[in-house]
Design a protein around this motif. Structure first.
Motif, mmCIF file in Angstrom:
data_model
loop_
_atom_site.group_PDB
_atom_site.id
_atom_site.type_symbol
_atom_site.label_atom_id
_atom_site.label_comp_id
_atom_site.label_asym_id
_atom_site.label_seq_id
_atom_site.Cartn_x
_atom_site.Cartn_y
_atom_site.Cartn_z
ATOM 1 N N CYS A 47 0.041 -15.646 -1.462
ATOM 2 C CA CYS A 47 0.962 -14.780 -2.196
ATOM 3 C C CYS A 47 0.303 -14.119 -3.400
ATOM 4 C CB CYS A 47 2.221 -15.543 -2.611
ATOM 5 S SG CYS A 47 1.947 -16.913 -3.718
ATOM 6 N N ARG A 48 -0.889 -14.593 -3.811
ATOM 7 C CA ARG A 48 -1.606 -13.920 -4.902
ATOM 8 C C ARG A 48 -2.039 -12.522 -4.481
ATOM 9 N NH1 ARG A 48 -6.086 -18.382 -5.771
ATOM 10 N NH2 ARG A 48 -6.004 -18.111 -3.527
ATOM 11 N N ALA A 49 -2.231 -12.340 -3.179
ATOM 12 C CA ALA A 49 -2.671 -11.047 -2.655
ATOM 13 C C ALA A 49 -1.486 -10.145 -2.323
ATOM 14 C CB ALA A 49 -3.525 -11.263 -1.410
ATOM 15 N N GLY A 50 -0.267 -10.634 -2.571
ATOM 16 C CA GLY A 50 0.923 -9.884 -2.192
ATOM 17 C C GLY A 50 1.307 -10.223 -0.766
ATOM 18 N N LEU A 51 2.549 -10.022 -0.462
ATOM 19 C CA LEU A 51 3.042 -10.322 0.877
ATOM 20 C C LEU A 51 3.267 -9.007 1.613
ATOM 21 C CD1 LEU A 51 5.521 -13.180 -0.067
ATOM 22 C CD2 LEU A 51 3.203 -13.391 0.836
ATOM 23 N N PRO A 52 2.453 -8.746 2.629
ATOM 24 C CA PRO A 52 2.509 -7.456 3.327
ATOM 25 C C PRO A 52 3.824 -7.255 4.084
ATOM 26 C CG PRO A 52 0.940 -8.932 4.379
ATOM 27 C CD PRO A 52 1.438 -9.633 3.163
ATOM 28 N N ASP A 53 4.343 -6.051 4.000
ATOM 29 C CA ASP A 53 5.590 -5.713 4.691
ATOM 30 C C ASP A 53 5.463 -5.929 6.189
ATOM 31 O OD1 ASP A 53 6.732 -4.932 2.306
ATOM 32 O OD2 ASP A 53 6.334 -2.796 2.603
ATOM 33 N N GLY A 54 6.399 -6.652 6.738
ATOM 34 C CA GLY A 54 6.476 -6.836 8.172
ATOM 35 C C GLY A 54 5.551 -7.885 8.751
ATOM 36 N N GLU A 55 4.502 -8.269 8.019
ATOM 37 C CA GLU A 55 3.538 -9.208 8.583
ATOM 38 C C GLU A 55 4.106 -10.627 8.685
ATOM 39 O OE1 GLU A 55 -1.028 -10.572 7.807
ATOM 40 O OE2 GLU A 55 -0.439 -8.554 7.214
ATOM 41 N N ILE A 56 4.896 -11.034 7.726
ATOM 42 C CA ILE A 56 5.502 -12.366 7.804
ATOM 43 C C ILE A 56 6.443 -12.434 8.999
ATOM 44 C CG2 ILE A 56 7.065 -13.993 6.675
ATOM 45 C CD1 ILE A 56 5.776 -13.227 4.033
ATOM 46 N N GLU A 57 7.223 -11.391 9.196
ATOM 47 C CA GLU A 57 8.154 -11.367 10.323
ATOM 48 C C GLU A 57 7.421 -11.428 11.658
ATOM 49 O OE1 GLU A 57 8.226 -9.325 7.725
ATOM 50 O OE2 GLU A 57 10.255 -9.357 6.890
ATOM 51 N N SER A 58 6.332 -10.675 11.787
ATOM 52 C CA SER A 58 5.591 -10.691 13.052
ATOM 53 C C SER A 58 4.890 -12.036 13.271
ATOM 54 C CB SER A 58 4.590 -9.543 13.125
ATOM 55 O OG SER A 58 3.601 -9.648 12.130
#
Length: 94
Positions: A47-58
């Motif tokens: 999470c230090r690098a940010g949470l990319p949109d849509g990647e967690i869901e995929s």
């Protein structure tokens, strides 16, 4: 559980100890190292690098689809770690 979603290190440790896969959101190298050792690093998000949109869901969809195979990987690693040892041997290096 089929799998967990965790963000505390000890939740991951207990999950693997019970042979349960996890999708982890963490902020320290120890998360990555643990998940790498169990061949699960693709399910780790720093999470230090940010949470990319849509990647967690995929990735979550991938976990749902591959949960049984991931359990087998984790079980195999736990069996290797504990082979002929008790938990104190593992912790204290005996």
């Amino acid at each position: 559980f089929d799998f967990i979603i965790g963000c505390r290190y000890h939740s991951l440790v207990h999950s693997y100890r019970n042979r349960i896969p996890c999708l982890a959101i963490g902020w320290a190298t120890k998360y990555f190292e643990l998940m790498r050792d169990f061949q699960q690093s693709e399910y780790f998000f720093d999470c230090r690098a940010g949470l990319p949109d849509g990647e967690i869901e995929s990735t979550l969809a991938k976990m749902i689809e591959n949960c049984l195979q991931e359990k087998k990987k984790i079980s195999s690693k736990m069996d290797d770690i504990l082979k002929g040892k008790n938990v104190f041997d593992v912790i204290f290096g005996n």
